[in-house]
Design a protein around this motif. Structure first.
Motif, PDB file in Angstrom:
ATOM      1  N   LEU A 198       0.877  -1.174   0.000  1.00 18.67           N
ATOM      2  CA  LEU A 198       0.000   0.000   0.000  1.00 18.67           C
ATOM      3  C   LEU A 198       0.909   1.216   0.000  1.00 18.67           C
ATOM      4  CD1 LEU A 198      -2.160  -2.099   0.738  1.00 18.67           C
ATOM      5  CD2 LEU A 198      -3.147  -0.422   2.264  1.00 18.67           C
ATOM      6  N   CYS A 199       0.660   2.135  -0.896  1.00 17.03           N
ATOM      7  CA  CYS A 199       1.580   3.265  -1.004  1.00 17.03           C
ATOM      8  C   CYS A 199       0.823   4.563  -1.179  1.00 17.03           C
ATOM      9  CB  CYS A 199       2.521   3.057  -2.186  1.00 17.03           C
ATOM     10  SG  CYS A 199       1.706   3.323  -3.745  1.00 17.03           S
ATOM     11  N   TRP A 200       1.541   5.644  -1.024  1.00 20.99           N
ATOM     12  CA  TRP A 200       1.001   6.982  -1.234  1.00 20.99           C
ATOM     13  C   TRP A 200       1.478   7.468  -2.591  1.00 20.99           C
ATOM     14  CZ3 TRP A 200      -2.605   9.562   1.370  1.00 20.99           C
ATOM     15  CH2 TRP A 200      -2.746  10.942   1.170  1.00 20.99           C
ATOM     16  N   PHE A 201       0.538   7.845  -3.454  1.00 19.39           N
ATOM     17  CA  PHE A 201       0.906   8.335  -4.788  1.00 19.39           C
ATOM     18  C   PHE A 201       1.474   9.756  -4.661  1.00 19.39           C
ATOM     19  CE2 PHE A 201      -2.475   5.318  -6.471  1.00 19.39           C
ATOM     20  CZ  PHE A 201      -1.588   4.480  -7.113  1.00 19.39           C
ATOM     21  N   HIS A 202       2.738   9.852  -4.311  1.00 26.41           N
ATOM     22  CA  HIS A 202       3.321  11.161  -3.976  1.00 26.41           C
ATOM     23  C   HIS A 202       3.580  12.009  -5.215  1.00 26.41           C
ATOM     24  CE1 HIS A 202       6.755   8.928  -5.249  1.00 26.41           C
ATOM     25  NE2 HIS A 202       7.613   9.880  -4.981  1.00 26.41           N
ATOM     26  N   MET A 203       3.610  11.399  -6.402  1.00 27.09           N
ATOM     27  CA  MET A 203       3.874  12.165  -7.614  1.00 27.09           C
ATOM     28  C   MET A 203       2.591  12.634  -8.283  1.00 27.09           C
ATOM     29  SD  MET A 203       7.207  12.214  -7.943  1.00 27.09           S
ATOM     30  CE  MET A 203       7.751  12.333  -9.659  1.00 27.09           C
ATOM     31  N   SER A 204       1.454  12.281  -7.704  1.00 33.26           N
ATOM     32  CA  SER A 204       0.189  12.714  -8.287  1.00 33.26           C
ATOM     33  C   SER A 204       0.083  14.233  -8.157  1.00 33.26           C
ATOM     34  CB  SER A 204      -0.968  12.027  -7.556  1.00 33.26           C
ATOM     35  OG  SER A 204      -2.178  12.621  -7.932  1.00 33.26           O
ATOM     36  N   THR A 205      -0.254  14.867  -9.263  1.00 32.14           N
ATOM     37  CA  THR A 205      -0.271  16.325  -9.290  1.00 32.14           C
ATOM     38  C   THR A 205      -1.696  16.891  -9.224  1.00 32.14           C
ATOM     39  OG1 THR A 205      -0.217  16.124 -11.688  1.00 32.14           O
ATOM     40  CG2 THR A 205       1.872  16.571 -10.590  1.00 32.14           C
ATOM     41  N   SER A 206      -2.679  16.004  -9.013  1.00 32.32           N
ATOM     42  CA  SER A 206      -4.068  16.456  -9.005  1.00 32.32           C
ATOM     43  C   SER A 206      -4.285  17.503  -7.924  1.00 32.32           C
ATOM     44  CB  SER A 206      -5.016  15.284  -8.714  1.00 32.32           C
ATOM     45  OG  SER A 206      -4.542  14.099  -9.269  1.00 32.32           O
ATOM     46  N   LYS A 207      -4.910  18.576  -8.317  1.00 32.90           N
ATOM     47  CA  LYS A 207      -5.246  19.617  -7.336  1.00 32.90           C
ATOM     48  C   LYS A 207      -6.709  19.514  -6.934  1.00 32.90           C
ATOM     49  CE  LYS A 207      -1.353  22.128  -7.131  1.00 32.90           C
ATOM     50  NZ  LYS A 207      -0.527  20.931  -7.429  1.00 32.90           N
ATOM     51  N   THR A 208      -7.546  19.179  -7.909  1.00 32.02           N
ATOM     52  CA  THR A 208      -8.974  19.059  -7.614  1.00 32.02           C
ATOM     53  C   THR A 208      -9.426  17.643  -7.955  1.00 32.02           C
ATOM     54  OG1 THR A 208      -9.404  19.851  -9.834  1.00 32.02           O
ATOM     55  CG2 THR A 208      -9.515  21.474  -8.063  1.00 32.02           C
ATOM     56  N   PHE A 209     -10.515  17.244  -7.354  1.00 33.75           N
ATOM     57  CA  PHE A 209     -11.042  15.908  -7.615  1.00 33.75           C
ATOM     58  C   PHE A 209     -11.782  15.884  -8.950  1.00 33.75           C
ATOM     59  CE2 PHE A 209     -14.740  13.013  -7.266  1.00 33.75           C
ATOM     60  CZ  PHE A 209     -14.034  11.824  -7.301  1.00 33.75           C
ATOM     61  N   LEU A 210     -11.379  14.971  -9.815  1.00 32.69           N
ATOM     62  CA  LEU A 210     -12.099  14.759 -11.065  1.00 32.69           C
ATOM     63  C   LEU A 210     -12.721  13.372 -11.014  1.00 32.69           C
ATOM     64  CD1 LEU A 210      -9.531  16.239 -13.610  1.00 32.69           C
ATOM     65  CD2 LEU A 210     -11.697  17.242 -12.868  1.00 32.69           C
ATOM     66  N   PRO A 211     -14.046  13.286 -11.136  1.00 36.66           N
ATOM     67  CA  PRO A 211     -14.693  11.982 -10.947  1.00 36.66           C
ATOM     68  C   PRO A 211     -14.455  10.986 -12.086  1.00 36.66           C
ATOM     69  CG  PRO A 211     -16.319  13.688 -11.404  1.00 36.66           C
ATOM     70  CD  PRO A 211     -15.014  14.388 -11.255  1.00 36.66           C
ATOM     71  N   LYS A 212     -13.975  11.469 -13.230  1.00 37.00           N
ATOM     72  CA  LYS A 212     -13.681  10.533 -14.330  1.00 37.00           C
ATOM     73  C   LYS A 212     -12.228  10.685 -14.748  1.00 37.00           C
ATOM     74  CE  LYS A 212     -18.166   9.662 -16.304  1.00 37.00           C
ATOM     75  NZ  LYS A 212     -18.799   9.175 -17.532  1.00 37.00           N
ATOM     76  N   ILE A 213     -11.650   9.608 -15.216  1.00 36.50           N
ATOM     77  CA  ILE A 213     -10.256   9.633 -15.660  1.00 36.50           C
ATOM     78  C   ILE A 213     -10.158   8.948 -17.039  1.00 36.50           C
ATOM     79  CG2 ILE A 213      -9.267   9.706 -13.331  1.00 36.50           C
ATOM     80  CD1 ILE A 213      -9.186   6.474 -15.173  1.00 36.50           C
ATOM     81  N   HIS A 214      -9.021   9.156 -17.694  1.00 30.03           N
ATOM     82  CA  HIS A 214      -8.730   8.521 -18.987  1.00 30.03           C
ATOM     83  C   HIS A 214      -7.791   7.338 -18.759  1.00 30.03           C
ATOM     84  CE1 HIS A 214      -9.704  12.656 -20.435  1.00 30.03           C
ATOM     85  NE2 HIS A 214     -10.154  12.023 -21.488  1.00 30.03           N
ATOM     86  N   PRO A 215      -8.275   6.119 -18.749  1.00 28.58           N
ATOM     87  CA  PRO A 215      -7.328   5.010 -18.606  1.00 28.58           C
ATOM     88  C   PRO A 215      -6.492   4.892 -19.891  1.00 28.58           C
ATOM     89  CG  PRO A 215      -9.613   4.248 -18.396  1.00 28.58           C
ATOM     90  CD  PRO A 215      -9.654   5.638 -18.934  1.00 28.58           C
ATOM     91  N   PRO A 216      -5.179   4.618 -19.763  1.00 28.91           N
ATOM     92  CA  PRO A 216      -4.309   4.587 -20.946  1.00 28.91           C
ATOM     93  C   PRO A 216      -4.837   3.654 -22.034  1.00 28.91           C
ATOM     94  CG  PRO A 216      -3.017   4.258 -18.930  1.00 28.91           C
ATOM     95  CD  PRO A 216      -4.451   4.333 -18.525  1.00 28.91           C
ATOM     96  N   ARG A 217      -5.438   2.549 -21.640  1.00 28.83           N
ATOM     97  CA  ARG A 217      -5.823   1.597 -22.682  1.00 28.83           C
ATOM     98  C   ARG A 217      -7.158   1.898 -23.328  1.00 28.83           C
ATOM     99  NH1 ARG A 217      -6.501  -4.040 -19.479  1.00 28.83           N
ATOM    100  NH2 ARG A 217      -6.241  -3.237 -17.377  1.00 28.83           N
ATOM    101  N   LEU A 218      -7.853   2.936 -22.871  1.00 27.56           N
ATOM    102  CA  LEU A 218      -9.122   3.275 -23.524  1.00 27.56           C
ATOM    103  C   LEU A 218      -8.953   4.390 -24.555  1.00 27.56           C
ATOM    104  CD1 LEU A 218     -12.017   2.947 -20.917  1.00 27.56           C
ATOM    105  CD2 LEU A 218     -11.311   1.384 -22.728  1.00 27.56           C
ATOM    106  N   LYS A 219      -7.720   4.869 -24.734  1.00 32.62           N
ATOM    107  CA  LYS A 219      -7.393   5.827 -25.796  1.00 32.62           C
ATOM    108  C   LYS A 219      -8.429   6.932 -25.962  1.00 32.62           C
ATOM    109  CE  LYS A 219      -4.686   2.406 -28.148  1.00 32.62           C
ATOM    110  NZ  LYS A 219      -3.625   2.417 -29.053  1.00 32.62           N
ATOM    111  N   GLY A 220      -8.713   7.615 -24.869  1.00 33.86           N
ATOM    112  CA  GLY A 220      -9.602   8.763 -24.985  1.00 33.86           C
ATOM    113  C   GLY A 220     -10.904   8.618 -24.243  1.00 33.86           C
TER     114      GLY A 220
END
Lengths: 252, 252
Positions: B68-90
């Motif tokens: 279990l780790c802390w994503f320390h390199m995540s640069t998110s400032k605000t919460f976005l409820p949807k994301i772009h998974p790399p394999r869904l190409k958009g």
């Protein structure tokens, strides 16, 4: 090795995405691993600030999810590097070789079956979590990455959980039938699965006493049982309108 | 349902049990799921306050562990409820239907192979985590509870990660051989496995340009490659005495 640690010290603070509603009302009787009690139902309502209509989009296609939770009932005050796993009956192992809730960061990891998603609510089964547990995250179970082929389970391999045989007294049987006909399908199976994995603490002499009358709350019912040898008998089921902490150690 | 919520509001604060040392030096090139690059080595030294000699006792019998780790390199400032998974190409999905690092609580869950435990240090392989990642917990992988039989993987099932074919230019081949003969066994395989899963972001036009020269740091080496069609070519490997953030978007 080149270092890349220029990021400022980040505060690592958590906030719940929701509070779990579970049929398990207290530590006693809550299964010690997920999946042991498949009929255990729980549900998680995602808080509105996490935009459930969007953040849950696409989840319903998965059959299983990981729940990350905060062990809010853990009473540990100081860090103890070794713990007593229930199935080792007295022997100790390092906390990182266990899934004990008493750990530096009291985060739990529990695999649950995803029953359905309805609006802002995720319906689950099989979780080993207590009612009121703060949930930190839901992550979909990815069989390609989350299942380790041929894994070795260390000390857990030679030490299966003890199992009890479960039977119902005439009163217990009648009470379970009453609960089921009032609309709680599968209640008897839920009770039996919960007891089969022996909720007692083997280091607690009172609990381990032959025939000692013990109870635990399950949904809104108070289930009483006793154990003789390797047989647990469901004595009766009371409607637990009032849920009180029980002091089992002082009772005998 | 009876309620049991008398516990006071607890502060949910985390502290690292150690900082991961990983061969992956930056986000670019770090695999997107665990297990994709089996030769990826990392190690975790447990901080002395967690009494590693005791807290790690019994762990070495397990073949796999959850980190279990802390994503320390995540640069998110605000919460976005949807994301772009790399394999869904958009296409987008809800964050709770993904394992994206951009989530309300930036906690990662990664299955790694446990190579060995030596004193206060846990040697691992296959983790998909960046050098310097704060580790919050190690939990043993329990095959009886952590593997879901017949699990369905939702949208991920019909959308495998794209794979590239990997070849080495004469210069790239010579450089890899130099690194391997200097003592880094398996370096060529590590480079090839890393590239095979296509580290590029398909929404980044510069990165997706045919023949564009890109690089990422791997251990203390700077690996350069380019992609044409579905073939990635390792162009050269420089000894990366100096690790600098690269601005790939502005480079083309």
């Amino acid at each position: 090795m080149p270092k890349k640690n220029s990021t400022p010290q980040q505060l690592m603070e958590l906030k719940p995405i929701g509070i779990l509603e579970s049929c398990f009302q207290e530590k006693f009787g809550t299964p010690r691993q997920p999946g042991l009690v498949p009929g255990a139902q729980s549900k998680l309502r995602i808080l509105p600030q996490y935009a459930p209509a969007h953040s849950l989009d696409g989840l319903s296609g998965f059959s299983h999810v990981w729940l990350l939770c905060w062990f809010h009932m853990s009473t540990s005050k100081t860090f103890l590097p070794k713990i007593h796993p229930p199935r080792l009956k007295g022997r100790k192992v390092g906390v990182f070789a266990s899934r004990s809730p008493h750990r530096p960061n009291p985060i739990g990891l529990s695999l649950a079956r995803l029953e359905r998603v309805e609006g802002d609510t995720v319906y689950l089964s099989g979780a080993d979590l207590i009612n009121g547990t703060p949930i930190l995250d839901i992550k979909p179970y990815l069989p390609d990455y989350d299942a380790a082929a041929g894994a070795r389970a260390g000390w857990a391999e030679q030490n299966a959980f003890p199992e009890l045989e479960v039977e119902f007294s005439p009163q217990g049987r009648a009470d379970v039938e009453r609960v089921e006909s009032a609309g709680y399908a599968g209640f008897g199976r839920l009770v039996a699965d919960t007891l089969r994995h022996d909720p007692r603490n083997s280091r607690d002499k009172a609990q381990m006493k032959e025939g000692f009358d013990m109870g635990f709350f399950l949904a809104s019912h108070d289930v009483h049982f006793s154990v003789k040898g390797s047989v647990a008998t469901v004595l009766r089921v009371e409607s637990g309108a009032k849920f009180e902490k029980k002091f089992r150690r002082e009772k005998s």
